[in-house]
Write a protein that holds these residues in place. Structure first.
Motif, PDB file in Angstrom:
ATOM      1  N   UNK A   1       0.861  -1.178   0.000  1.00 29.24           N
ATOM      2  CA  UNK A   1       0.000   0.000   0.000  1.00 29.24           C
ATOM      3  C   UNK A   1       0.899   1.230   0.000  1.00 29.24           C
ATOM      4  N   UNK A   2       0.783   2.089  -0.978  1.00 32.30           N
ATOM      5  CA  UNK A   2       1.624   3.279  -1.077  1.00 32.30           C
ATOM      6  C   UNK A   2       0.954   4.471  -0.421  1.00 32.30           C
ATOM      7  N   UNK A   3       1.786   5.330   0.101  1.00 29.76           N
ATOM      8  CA  UNK A   3       1.320   6.560   0.735  1.00 29.76           C
ATOM      9  C   UNK A   3       1.516   7.690  -0.269  1.00 29.76           C
ATOM     10  N   UNK A   4       0.474   8.469  -0.519  1.00 24.36           N
ATOM     11  CA  UNK A   4       0.600   9.561  -1.482  1.00 24.36           C
ATOM     12  C   UNK A   4       1.221  10.798  -0.854  1.00 24.36           C
ATOM     13  N   UNK A   5       1.131  10.956   0.441  1.00 20.75           N
ATOM     14  CA  UNK A   5       1.661  12.132   1.115  1.00 20.75           C
ATOM     15  C   UNK A   5       2.829  11.697   2.000  1.00 20.75           C
ATOM     16  N   UNK A   6       4.057  12.140   1.683  1.00 16.38           N
ATOM     17  CA  UNK A   6       5.215  11.718   2.483  1.00 16.38           C
ATOM     18  C   UNK A   6       5.092  12.092   3.960  1.00 16.38           C
ATOM     19  N   UNK A   7       4.414  13.187   4.267  1.00 13.75           N
ATOM     20  CA  UNK A   7       4.271  13.604   5.670  1.00 13.75           C
ATOM     21  C   UNK A   7       3.486  12.577   6.480  1.00 13.75           C
ATOM     22  N   UNK A  10       5.436   9.068   7.624  1.00  8.24           N
ATOM     23  CA  UNK A  10       6.449   8.961   8.674  1.00  8.24           C
ATOM     24  C   UNK A  10       5.859   8.380   9.958  1.00  8.24           C
ATOM     25  N   UNK A  11       6.689   7.626  10.637  1.00  7.57           N
ATOM     26  CA  UNK A  11       6.280   7.038  11.915  1.00  7.57           C
ATOM     27  C   UNK A  11       5.954   8.131  12.928  1.00  7.57           C
ATOM     28  N   UNK A  12       6.746   9.188  12.968  1.00  6.17           N
ATOM     29  CA  UNK A  12       6.486  10.247  13.951  1.00  6.17           C
ATOM     30  C   UNK A  12       5.135  10.919  13.700  1.00  6.17           C
ATOM     31  N   UNK A  13       4.757  11.061  12.428  1.00  5.47           N
ATOM     32  CA  UNK A  13       3.439  11.626  12.124  1.00  5.47           C
ATOM     33  C   UNK A  13       2.341  10.702  12.665  1.00  5.47           C
ATOM     34  N   UNK A  14       2.451   9.405  12.382  1.00  8.70           N
ATOM     35  CA  UNK A  14       1.427   8.448  12.822  1.00  8.70           C
ATOM     36  C   UNK A  14       1.343   8.387  14.340  1.00  8.70           C
TER      37      UNK A  14
END
Length: 158
Positions: A1-7, A10-14
């Protein structure tokens, strides 16, 4: 599953999203605790117990599954509620240690009032801050996280 938004990848974002969720939950729960104590002299655990006792009562061991506490903690909690006249605790003859827990009329009346207080706080401190679309989106997200056996649908009617 690809993420369209790099932000968002990130693990820190999640982890930050999870942390925000926890902080919001904590803030709303503190407000619920304050209002239930002030208006009804109930703790959140006592409210949780009352709201999880079906109209026809519940076996103490079944109540333990509905309230996330140990068997002995649920037993002590039910003893306190019985001392206040909010529930009855009737021994079950075929189960030497079992008991049927039922709401008294006083318990039902207090529960009705406390459910309204809970709903008012949730509305004021949480739901009113979101649009209908945001609430629907959040509901969809939470539905995706629920497990069949792990989380029950709220069945308390206001």
């Amino acid at each position: 599953m690809s993420q369209s938004n790099p932000a968002t990848a990130s693990r820190s974002f999640r982890v930050g999203v999870w942390r925000s969720f926890m902080e919001i939950h904590h803030a709303v729960l503190r407000e619920i605790e304050r209002e239930l104590a002030d208006r009804h002299q109930l703790s959140v655990s006592e409210f949780d117990a009352l709201v999880n006792i079906p109209l026809d009562g519940a076996r103490l061991k079944d109540l333990k599954e509905r309230i996330v506490l140990t068997q002995s903690a649920v037993s002590r909690l039910c003893d306190r509620l019985a001392q206040r006249g909010l529930v009855t605790r009737t021994p079950i003859e075929e189960d030497g240690r079992g008991a049927l827990i039922e709401l008294t009329e006083e318990g039902r009346a207090l529960l009705r009032a406390a459910v309204l207080t809970n709903a008012e706080v949730v509305e004021r401190s949480f739901a009113s801050r979101l649009s209908s679309d945001q609430l629907a989106s959040l509901r969809g997200t939470l539905d995706a996280l629920q497990t069949v056996d792990g989380v029950r649908e709220c069945d308390t009617v206001v």
